[in-house]
Write a protein that holds these residues in place. Structure first.
Motif, short mmCIF file in Angstrom:
data_model
loop_
_atom_site.label_atom_id
_atom_site.label_comp_id
_atom_site.label_asym_id
_atom_site.label_seq_id
_atom_site.Cartn_x
_atom_site.Cartn_y
_atom_site.Cartn_z
N GLN A 317 0.87 -1.18 0.00
CA GLN A 317 0.00 0.00 0.00
C GLN A 317 0.90 1.22 0.00
N SER A 318 0.55 2.22 -0.80
CA SER A 318 1.51 3.30 -1.01
C SER A 318 0.85 4.53 -1.62
N PHE A 319 1.61 5.62 -1.60
CA PHE A 319 1.32 6.74 -2.48
C PHE A 319 1.85 6.33 -3.86
N VAL A 320 0.98 6.29 -4.84
CA VAL A 320 1.34 5.83 -6.19
C VAL A 320 1.54 7.03 -7.09
N MET A 321 2.72 7.12 -7.69
CA MET A 321 3.01 8.22 -8.62
C MET A 321 2.79 7.77 -10.05
N ASN A 322 2.17 8.59 -10.84
CA ASN A 322 1.86 8.29 -12.23
C ASN A 322 3.05 8.72 -13.09
N THR A 323 3.89 7.76 -13.46
CA THR A 323 5.10 8.09 -14.21
C THR A 323 4.83 8.46 -15.66
N ARG A 324 3.58 8.42 -16.07
CA ARG A 324 3.23 8.93 -17.39
C ARG A 324 3.35 10.46 -17.41
N LYS A 325 3.26 11.06 -16.22
CA LYS A 325 3.40 12.50 -16.08
C LYS A 325 4.89 12.87 -16.03
N ASP A 326 5.28 13.92 -16.76
CA ASP A 326 6.69 14.31 -16.81
C ASP A 326 7.27 14.56 -15.42
N LEU A 327 6.45 15.05 -14.53
CA LEU A 327 6.89 15.41 -13.19
C LEU A 327 7.50 14.23 -12.44
N PHE A 328 7.02 13.01 -12.74
CA PHE A 328 7.45 11.84 -11.98
C PHE A 328 8.33 10.89 -12.78
N LYS A 329 8.85 11.30 -13.91
CA LYS A 329 9.64 10.40 -14.74
C LYS A 329 11.03 10.13 -14.16
N ASP A 330 11.57 11.07 -13.41
CA ASP A 330 12.92 10.96 -12.86
C ASP A 330 12.87 10.23 -11.51
N ALA A 331 13.63 9.14 -11.40
CA ALA A 331 13.63 8.35 -10.16
C ALA A 331 14.13 9.15 -8.97
N ARG A 332 15.01 10.13 -9.21
CA ARG A 332 15.51 10.94 -8.11
C ARG A 332 14.40 11.81 -7.53
N VAL A 333 13.51 12.27 -8.38
CA VAL A 333 12.36 13.05 -7.91
C VAL A 333 11.45 12.15 -7.08
N ARG A 334 11.19 10.96 -7.57
CA ARG A 334 10.32 10.04 -6.85
C ARG A 334 10.91 9.68 -5.48
N GLU A 335 12.21 9.48 -5.45
CA GLU A 335 12.87 9.17 -4.17
C GLU A 335 12.78 10.35 -3.21
N ALA A 336 12.94 11.55 -3.74
CA ALA A 336 12.86 12.75 -2.89
C ALA A 336 11.50 12.86 -2.23
N LEU A 337 10.45 12.54 -2.97
CA LEU A 337 9.10 12.60 -2.41
C LEU A 337 8.91 11.59 -1.29
N ASP A 338 9.63 10.47 -1.36
CA ASP A 338 9.58 9.47 -0.29
C ASP A 338 10.19 10.05 0.99
N TYR A 339 11.27 10.79 0.87
CA TYR A 339 11.93 11.37 2.04
C TYR A 339 11.04 12.39 2.74
N ALA A 340 10.04 12.91 2.05
CA ALA A 340 9.16 13.90 2.68
C ALA A 340 8.06 13.26 3.52
N PHE A 341 7.88 11.93 3.39
CA PHE A 341 6.83 11.26 4.14
C PHE A 341 7.38 10.77 5.47
N ASP A 342 6.79 11.17 6.57
CA ASP A 342 7.26 10.82 7.91
C ASP A 342 6.35 9.71 8.47
N PHE A 343 6.70 8.46 8.18
CA PHE A 343 5.87 7.34 8.63
C PHE A 343 5.86 7.23 10.16
N GLU A 344 7.03 7.36 10.78
CA GLU A 344 7.12 7.16 12.22
C GLU A 344 6.20 8.13 12.97
N TRP A 345 6.18 9.38 12.56
CA TRP A 345 5.27 10.36 13.19
C TRP A 345 3.82 9.97 12.91
#
Length: 627
Positions: A317-345
């Motif tokens: 289960q996850s936040f799913v990014m639509n890689t058809r959109k230019d915004l999410f085509k770069d894996a570094r961008v997708r990884e950065a968005l993961d770092y913004a999610f604070d699961f522990e909190w």
């Protein structure tokens, strides 16, 4: 781009493999009452019932269930419409899976199966007693009709699931033969066994692809007695059900009537349960589980609250990014968005510490990648080393972690570094594309207001990155349409898994289905390496090969940063009014086995009143929609 030399060599080997497999002498033919994916079957030919049922369970009474949805169709197999819950109670399948084995099936409509050791074809022998509800016999021609309808007019899933079948034919009235493309797909006989059988004489003058509330003809333990469009459906047990005494159904489907009420508001649905307007629920909200299942009715035992551990893979289960959109085509961008999610909190503040962070697409199973790749996994991954993230070979994947205080500055700094390396820069406090100057802006699509408590803190963290994210809530009908059209930026979605992954993986990740609207390739993945690993999963000849292939693909998916992993739990959380009896042994796999239960003697069998309607489910509903 994938290594072209490797794929040319791979293509040649496949061609040679096909030639050699078809030139071999036919292998030994097996005749059996069932079939196991790997290893031996638990139940012998003379078994009388499954161990997790009471074969002497009494029949009778009415139960009322609830669904957080609405419906406008009784056809669950087509892309159109929102189908009624529990609709498959009216259908029988060729075989039935046992719930105390990872993946083994036994005869239902098909009383036995016939197949060669290499599983390149299978013949299902139809039970001469098998009948539709109108008394007409179920015949091989009905199986052929069903298969063709599902592949040609059904959900895209079916075309992916049965892609390796090249021919289906009725040999006579009682035998139907399926022939595979080759002898590599060992799962095919079992997934064909899952095929429900539709009556050709009922459907031949109707449009199968059209969404409809016409009550369909089935052959299963229940049929539809009545319905109130979008609000309720009542199923009644078929008294002269042809398969009631077969070993696979002995002790099951004990309620005379199953009434399903629909709710669009989860708060109303919970209050309806506490008020006795339906009998059983499985809880998916940790907050509700911790705070609302209390009071005199629970203390007195009128309502039973129970946690039941299970052995089911919990998937992703996850936040799913639509890689058809230019915004999410770069894996570094997708990884950065993961770092913004604070699961522990999130887990501490919102979920009462109930969950475990997910670090695998096959979580809670032996199929999940652990440690560094072993020898068997490396054999699958090494040929693609140049095309894969090098971390696959050198690091153990872990989702970003925090101390749970809500102050995740370290992860925010890491995210900013990744975004800058991907060409994003700051214009004041706003993150913009270094070449176009366009701001980093996207939308998280939701179908329930209850998701906001999860999404809004995440949006706040994204704001610290200069990202303008927003949440938009739409009604379920529009949500389903938008997701099927792939017209979203980000959603909360789930990728469920079984103990024996196989052909369904094509629908999830296969390149061919990235633009096939209605498929479950929500991410839009197009990766020849993943395509190759899917084939390895499907063609695994042993459990060991299957585990290695799943773990290898797990690593590729994880290090592709296609999703932002959320959480899972390894137990069922159920509550029910104290009117049921249960078998001594619960199922090991699947659900809690509600249809193996029966009503206590003297328990009320009055159908509950309907409560107010509210929030609907979807094809891509996450496993924990409140969280």
């Amino acid at each position: 781009m994938a290594n072209m030399k490797h794929f040319l060599m791979l293509g040649c080997s496949i061609i040679l493999g096909l030639w050699s497999s078809t030139s071999l002498a036919e292998t030994r033919v097996i005749n059996s009452h069932g079939i196991a994916m790997h290893g031996d079957m638990k139940y012998g030919e003379d078994f009388t019932h499954f161990d997790y049922v009471n074969p002497d369970a009494p029949k009778g009474g009415t139960v009322t269930l609830a669904s957080p949805s609405t419906f406008d169709s009784f056809n669950p197999d087509i892309p159109k419409g929102d189908s009624a819950a529990n609709i498959n109670l009216i259908y029988d399948t060729l075989l039935v899976s046992s719930a105390d084995e990872p993946f083994t099936e036994y005869g239902l409509i098909a009383e036995k199966v016939e197949y060669p050791e290499d599983r390149s074809w299978i013949i299902f022998h139809i039970n001469p007693k098998a009948r539709f509800h109108d008394g007409e016999p179920i015949e091989a021609s009905d199986v052929v009709f069903t298969f063709n309808q599902l592949v040609e007019n059904g959900r895209p899933f079916y075309k992916a699931y049965y892609a390796d079948i090249v021919n289906v034919e009725a040999l006579d009235k009682q035998r139907v033969k399926f022939t595979a493309r080759d002898n590599k797909n060992r799962e095919l006989p079992l997934i064909l066994g899952q095929l429900k059988v539709l009556p050709e004489h009922y459907w031949k003058d109707k449009d199968f692809a059209k969404s409809s509330l016409d009550i369909p003809l089935g052959s299963g333990p229940y049929k539809i007695k009545s319905f109130d469009s979008g609000k309720s459906v009542t199923f009644e047990r078929v008294k002269d059900y042809w398969a009631r005494d077969l070993p696979v159904h002995k002790g099951m489907y004990n309620y005379d009537t199953v009434h399903v009420s629909y709710y669009r508001d989860d708060t109303v649905m919970m209050e309806a349960f506490k008020g006795g307007r339906y009998d059983y629920r499985e809880e998916i909200s940790s907050k509700r589980w911790a705070t609302e299942y209390t009071g005199k009715k629970y203390d007195s035992g009128k309502i039973i609250k129970k946690e039941i551990p299970h052995l089911n893979p919990t998937g992703m289960q996850s936040f799913v990014m639509n890689t058809r959109k230019d915004l999410f085509k770069d894996a570094r961008v997708r990884e950065a968005l993961d770092y913004a999610f604070d699961f522990e909190w999130t887990n501490k503040q919102l979920f009462y510490g109930a969950y475990t962070r997910t670090n695998s697409f096959f979580s809670n199973s032996e199929l999940a990648a652990t440690g560094l790749p072993n020898e068997a996994e490396l054999a699958l991954l090494e040929p693609f080393r140049e095309d894969l993230p090098q971390e696959i070979f050198t690091k153990v994947y872990r989702s970003p972690e925090t101390d749970g205080s809500g102050n995740n500055r370290k992860n925010i700094r890491k995210a900013i570094s990744l975004l800058k390396s991907a060409g994003w820069t700051f214009k004041g406090t706003e993150l913009v594309n270094g070449e176009t100057g366009k701001p980093f802006k996207f939308e998280i699509l939701l179908y329930s207001k209850d998701f906001e408590r999860i999404v809004l803190p995440y949006i706040k963290n994204l704001k610290r990155l200069g990202i303008e994210a927003s949440a938009r809530i739409v009604d379920t009908t529009n949500y389903i349409r938008i997701v099927r059209e792939f017209d979203f930026d980000m959603i909360i979605g789930g990728f469920a898994q079984s103990n024996s992954p196989g052909n369904e993986q094509r629908d999830y990740w296969f390149s061919k289905f990235a633009d096939h609207k209605g498929s479950r390739n929500l991410i839009g993945i197009r990766d020849p390496v993943i395509d190759h690993l899917i084939d390895k999963i499907i063609n695994a000849q042993t459990r060991e090969e299957l585990v290695a292939a799943c773990r290898a693909m797990d690593r590729v998916l994880l290090w592709g940063h296609y999703v932002i992993p959320q959480w899972h739990i390894d137990k069922h959380r159920i509550a029910y009014w104290n009117k049921f009896e249960q078998p001594k042994e619960p199922p090991l796999y699947g659900d809690v086995g509600f249809f193996t239960w029966w009503l206590k003697s003297g328990a009320s069998d009055e159908t509950h009143s309907d409560a107010t309607d509210t929030d609907p489910a979807t094809d891509n509903k996450p496993s924990d929609p409140k969280e």
